[in-house]
Scaffold this active site. Sequence first.
Site, PDB file in Angstrom:
ATOM      1  N   LYS A  22       0.772  -1.182  -0.110  1.00 55.50           N
ATOM      2  CA  LYS A  22      -0.248   0.222   0.020  1.00 55.50           C
ATOM      3  C   LYS A  22       0.745   1.599   0.475  1.00 55.50           C
ATOM      4  O   LYS A  22       0.346   2.069  -1.148  1.00 55.50           O
ATOM      5  CB  LYS A  22      -0.933  -0.315   1.257  1.00 55.50           C
ATOM      6  N   ASN A  23       1.816   1.542   1.294  1.00 53.56           N
ATOM      7  CA  ASN A  23       2.383   3.097   0.897  1.00 53.56           C
ATOM      8  C   ASN A  23       3.420   2.725  -0.467  1.00 53.56           C
ATOM      9  O   ASN A  23       4.191   3.980  -0.122  1.00 53.56           O
ATOM     10  CB  ASN A  23       3.860   2.562   2.408  1.00 53.56           C
ATOM     11  N   ARG A  94      -3.787  10.979   4.864  1.00 51.61           N
ATOM     12  CA  ARG A  94      -2.826  12.068   5.649  1.00 51.61           C
ATOM     13  C   ARG A  94      -1.856  11.688   4.075  1.00 51.61           C
ATOM     14  O   ARG A  94      -0.916  12.156   3.381  1.00 51.61           O
ATOM     15  CB  ARG A  94      -2.417  11.740   6.353  1.00 51.61           C
ATOM     16  N   CYS A 118      -4.437  13.406  13.396  1.00 50.71           N
ATOM     17  CA  CYS A 118      -5.111  11.596  12.722  1.00 50.71           C
ATOM     18  C   CYS A 118      -4.824  10.402  14.592  1.00 50.71           C
ATOM     19  O   CYS A 118      -4.214  11.304  15.171  1.00 50.71           O
ATOM     20  CB  CYS A 118      -4.396  10.372  12.254  1.00 50.71           C
ATOM     21  N   ARG A 123       0.699  13.859  13.735  1.00 48.05           N
ATOM     22  CA  ARG A 123       1.220  14.212  11.532  1.00 48.05           C
ATOM     23  C   ARG A 123       2.142  15.437  11.469  1.00 48.05           C
ATOM     24  O   ARG A 123       0.624  15.276  10.453  1.00 48.05           O
ATOM     25  CB  ARG A 123       0.608  12.845  11.539  1.00 48.05           C
ATOM     26  N   SER A 165      12.498  11.489   8.110  1.00 50.36           N
ATOM     27  CA  SER A 165      10.501  11.293   7.549  1.00 50.36           C
ATOM     28  C   SER A 165      10.315  10.391   6.415  1.00 50.36           C
ATOM     29  O   SER A 165      11.187  10.859   5.266  1.00 50.36           O
ATOM     30  CB  SER A 165      10.245  12.501   7.427  1.00 50.36           C
ATOM     31  N   VAL A 166       9.452  10.004   6.802  1.00 49.04           N
ATOM     32  CA  VAL A 166       9.235   8.796   4.832  1.00 49.04           C
ATOM     33  C   VAL A 166       8.715   9.653   4.107  1.00 49.04           C
ATOM     34  O   VAL A 166       8.557   9.742   2.996  1.00 49.04           O
ATOM     35  CB  VAL A 166       8.197   7.690   5.684  1.00 49.04           C
ATOM     36  N   ASP A 307       5.060   0.469  12.139  1.00 51.21           N
ATOM     37  CA  ASP A 307       3.653  -0.433  11.940  1.00 51.21           C
ATOM     38  C   ASP A 307       3.897  -1.449  11.937  1.00 51.21           C
ATOM     39  O   ASP A 307       2.567  -2.616  11.305  1.00 51.21           O
ATOM     40  CB  ASP A 307       3.155  -0.603   9.626  1.00 51.21           C
ATOM     41  N   ILE A 329       8.627   6.455  16.919  1.00 51.88           N
ATOM     42  CA  ILE A 329       7.857   7.365  15.756  1.00 51.88           C
ATOM     43  C   ILE A 329       6.810   7.999  15.925  1.00 51.88           C
ATOM     44  O   ILE A 329       6.815   9.389  15.378  1.00 51.88           O
ATOM     45  CB  ILE A 329       7.695   6.110  14.438  1.00 51.88           C
ATOM     46  N   ARG A 399      -8.028   0.210   5.030  1.00 50.07           N
ATOM     47  CA  ARG A 399      -7.675   0.654   4.134  1.00 50.07           C
ATOM     48  C   ARG A 399      -6.296   0.231   3.654  1.00 50.07           C
ATOM     49  O   ARG A 399      -5.799   0.904   2.182  1.00 50.07           O
ATOM     50  CB  ARG A 399      -7.660   2.656   5.505  1.00 50.07           C
TER      51      ARG A 399
END
Length: 419
Positions: A22-23, A94, A118, A123, A165-166, A307, A329, A399
């Site tokens: 997904k990411n 987001r 969130c 965030r 930060s990703v 995650d 994180i 999601r």
Amino acid sequence: MDKFQIKGPCKIKGEVEISGAKNSALVLLAATLLFDKPVILKNLPRVRDIDTMLNLLKSLGSKIILSKDKKIVKIQNKKKMKTLAKYSLVKTMRASILVLGPSISKFHKSIISYPGGCNIGSRPVNYHLSALKKLGMKYEIKQGYIHAKTNGRLNGAKINFPRISVGTTENTILAASLASGKTILKNCAIEPEIKDLTNFLNAAGAKIKWSGRTCSITGVKSLKEINYSVMGDRIEAGTFCIAATLAEGDLQIKNFNPKNIETELKLLKKAGAKFKTFENKIFIKGPKKIKPIKNIKTKEWPGVATDMQSQLMVLMCKANGQSSITENIFENRFLHVGELQRLGAKIKIKNSTATIEGNTKFIGAELMSSDLRASVALVLAAMVSKGKSAINRIYHLDRGYEKLENKLKKIGVKIKRLK
Ligand code: UD1
């Protein structure tokens, strides 16, 4: 609102096919805004966040053609694209902020709803904005929207990110790919999904090089037509590996690279799991007795993924001794703890560290999902609880997990989706 009903305890056995990440798919979809030529993306996961991103691209003017099974998409942008990313689309996800970098770089203008907080933390997007500003973006925040523009192409710059930060790394790489001149980014996030993004961009003609946490990008004027397959989802794969370890499982998990979960696999080995890895799959068996692990700490890649924190906590609840997990994180990522306590878990939180007693005999109960990864942790806990559990608000789970109940049913979990 859909909910899951799960009857435990269950042992699991069989084969699981991992979906596209997904990411990774989200940022690759945002990247398509940089192209004049068509882009084909394969191995899309069929999850709600992807629908949201496709709707966002559609609202900006992209033509989207999906295959029948919705796993392949062809995207062709119009000559004149729109620049407004509306609140109604941004508020639900987001990651929508990832369209800012490519939009400003390609169309020189973007009006995008400011993403709110969130459940897992506030965030903010301050690092995204200040990095894009260094490339020449000017912006104002008015009535909940970021109004951004630039006079012509962005200009390459040297940027040292204040924190890993990703999303910031991705947004800045996207913007710098079409900027004029060279950009050097230091202190980058180097998650596998970011490497998937730069592999994709390089295959389309971008000039991006990595050296540790430094990324050098020489801007190009345009990108070529491309056909690319999204990497397998390491978080989904890791979740199933934890499930196998937790429920005396015997699983073959396919379509992902086990190297992407090496750190988490080391933990599962300590907990007693036995596994064999191949290029694109893993065989994993869970122990009869799970061993506790002290001082698990989430960290940026290659550290333990945040995650997977909630899923690891469920595993530690069943370990035969005390363990601890520190979340480094996000500031508020222990929302699953209250729900696990409803099943009988003994967990104490002090600042960002959870101490877990272990030896928990979970008893099924009615539960509430609070965010994506917290919901899957509740599913894992319900699987090893005695009796029936109901997990409400699984729209959070939808999601990011593709047909989770079907994959679980196939390996022996007694799970039903109730509408
Ligand atoms: C991405 C992932 C998410 C994962 C997270 C960390 C996507 C779509 N989501 O989220 O699944 O949990 O990485 O691995 O890929 N921060 C700021 N200001 C900013 C940006 C970030 O303070 O401008 C903070 C965040 O609040 C957080 C930390 O930096 O505390 C790291 O967040 P980041 O790596 O940016 O996470 P996301 O990209 O949002």
